[in-house]
Design an enzyme around this catalytic site. Structure first.
Site, PDB file in Angstrom:
ATOM      1  N   ILE A 140      53.995 -76.439 -74.257  1.00  0.00           N
ATOM      2  CA  ILE A 140      54.233 -75.973 -72.899  1.00  0.00           C
ATOM      3  C   ILE A 140      53.440 -74.680 -72.750  1.00  0.00           C
ATOM      4  CG2 ILE A 140      55.960 -75.105 -71.277  1.00  0.00           C
ATOM      5  CD1 ILE A 140      58.032 -76.814 -72.617  1.00  0.00           C
ATOM      6  N   ASP A 141      52.785 -74.503 -71.620  1.00  0.00           N
ATOM      7  CA  ASP A 141      52.012 -73.283 -71.394  1.00  0.00           C
ATOM      8  C   ASP A 141      52.866 -72.046 -71.630  1.00  0.00           C
ATOM      9  OD1 ASP A 141      49.938 -74.909 -70.601  1.00  0.00           O
ATOM     10  OD2 ASP A 141      50.321 -74.641 -68.455  1.00  0.00           O
ATOM     11  N   LYS A 142      52.221 -70.975 -72.026  1.00  0.00           N
ATOM     12  CA  LYS A 142      52.910 -69.706 -72.273  1.00  0.00           C
ATOM     13  C   LYS A 142      53.838 -69.334 -71.120  1.00  0.00           C
ATOM     14  CE  LYS A 142      52.034 -64.732 -72.634  1.00  0.00           C
ATOM     15  NZ  LYS A 142      51.003 -63.660 -72.649  1.00  0.00           N
TER      16      LYS A 142
END
Length: 314
Positions: A140-142
């Site tokens: 999952i993106d930061k």
């Protein structure tokens, strides 16, 4: 062989199976791990070393697998608080906060989810590919929050990876987007690849390039100049929801890369100090790769997105 080896022994259950498949089923190791151990001369059949993965032993043939102790991961274990949704000896499901990077990389060598898991799972990791590390099967993106499953064993890693590869994982995201999608529900199809003009971005590309990507979206609630949308992923490409929603003219609010927040809404985001893409991984469902149980988890909107939703309603 060294004193740190653990020994898995037993008998082949039935004739006619490839050795790597039969041993994987009997030992709980992944087929790839078994193949590697075969290549290292660490598998014995009836007391004799065997290296050929395709060999088909007779039923009731005794086997012995000498598994070396997992070598330490290069990443450093760090005591970082985690919101654990589910955990057993094979896997762990985490509700990741926005701002936490999943995997160490250039610019983020520590302070990541992997560093936190190495600390939390210390002594529980049986080795992914022979290394004592958590098995990251998706990311999952930061600056995206929400649910993430991580393997603790080699077999769990292989089983989860297979489900992600055949797109049988249930994944749903909640997104706050600019405007009101019309029609309110639909499907976005478009291959995604690294942008040729900006290497930090992904982009829609012509068929034949990039990776096939499909997102099913549904408007949950229309808001002032925006909407709460549920996005269900048929595939799981980097930045998929962000790229696909932007491509139909409804970029995620707060997304600094794939779209501009409408002028009239910017004061609300500024007032709330909301400075990330408004995206949350809310649902995660899969078949347990070892027990076969059907697992499904839901995560409520985090406080920052919930607060933004309240302001947009008013």
């Amino acid at each position: 062989m060294n004193g740190g080896d653990s020994i898995i022994s037993g008998v082949v259950a039935e004739a006619g199976q490839r050795l790597d498949k039969a041993l994987a089923e009997a030992s709980g190791l992944s087929r790839e791990r078994v193949k590697a151990l075969l290549g290292e001369g660490r598998v014995l059949l009836d007391g004799k070393a065997v290296t050929q993965a395709s060999f088909k032993p007779a039923a009731d043939t005794s086997f012995e697998i000498r598994v070396p102790a997992a070598i330490p991961a290069e990443a450093e274990a760090q005591d970082i608080p985690l919101n654990i949704v589910y955990e057993d000896e094979y896997l762990i499901v985490v509700d990741k906060p926005a701002g936490l990077v999943v995997h160490p990389a250039a610019g983020n060598l520590d302070g990541t989810l992997v560093n936190a898991l190495l600390h939390h799972c210390r002594g529980q990791l049986s080795g992914i590919g022979g290394v004592a590390r958590p098995g990251i099967v998706h990311r999952i993106d930061k600056d995206t929050s929400g649910l993430l499953v991580v393997a603790k064993t080699d077999a769990a890693h292989e089983g989860l990876a297979r489900q992600f590869a055949d797109h049988s994982i249930e994944r749903a995201y909640f997104a706050l987007v600019a405007g009101h999608p019309a029609p309110p529900a639909g499907t976005v199809r478009g291959s995604i690849a690294r942008s040729s003009t900006n290497r930090k971005k992904m982009a829609l590309v012509e068929d034949g390039r990039g990776k096939h990507a499909v997102t099913h979206f549904k408007t949950i609630e229309q808001l002032g100049g925006s909407a709460l949308v549920e996005c269900r992923l048929e595939t799981g490409r980097t930045h998929q929801v962000r790229v696909h929603m932007s491509s139909i003219g409804h970029p995620l609010l707060g997304d600094p890369v794939y779209g501009r927040t409408p002028q009239r809404l910017r004061p609300i985001l500024t007032q709330l100090h909301f400075a990330r893409q408004a995206l949350h991984a809310a649902v995660l469902g899969f078949i347990h790769p070892v027990t076969g149980a059907k697992l499904r988890f839901e995560s409520k909107l985090p406080a920052d997105m919930a607060g933004l939703l309240v302001e947009l309603r008013s």
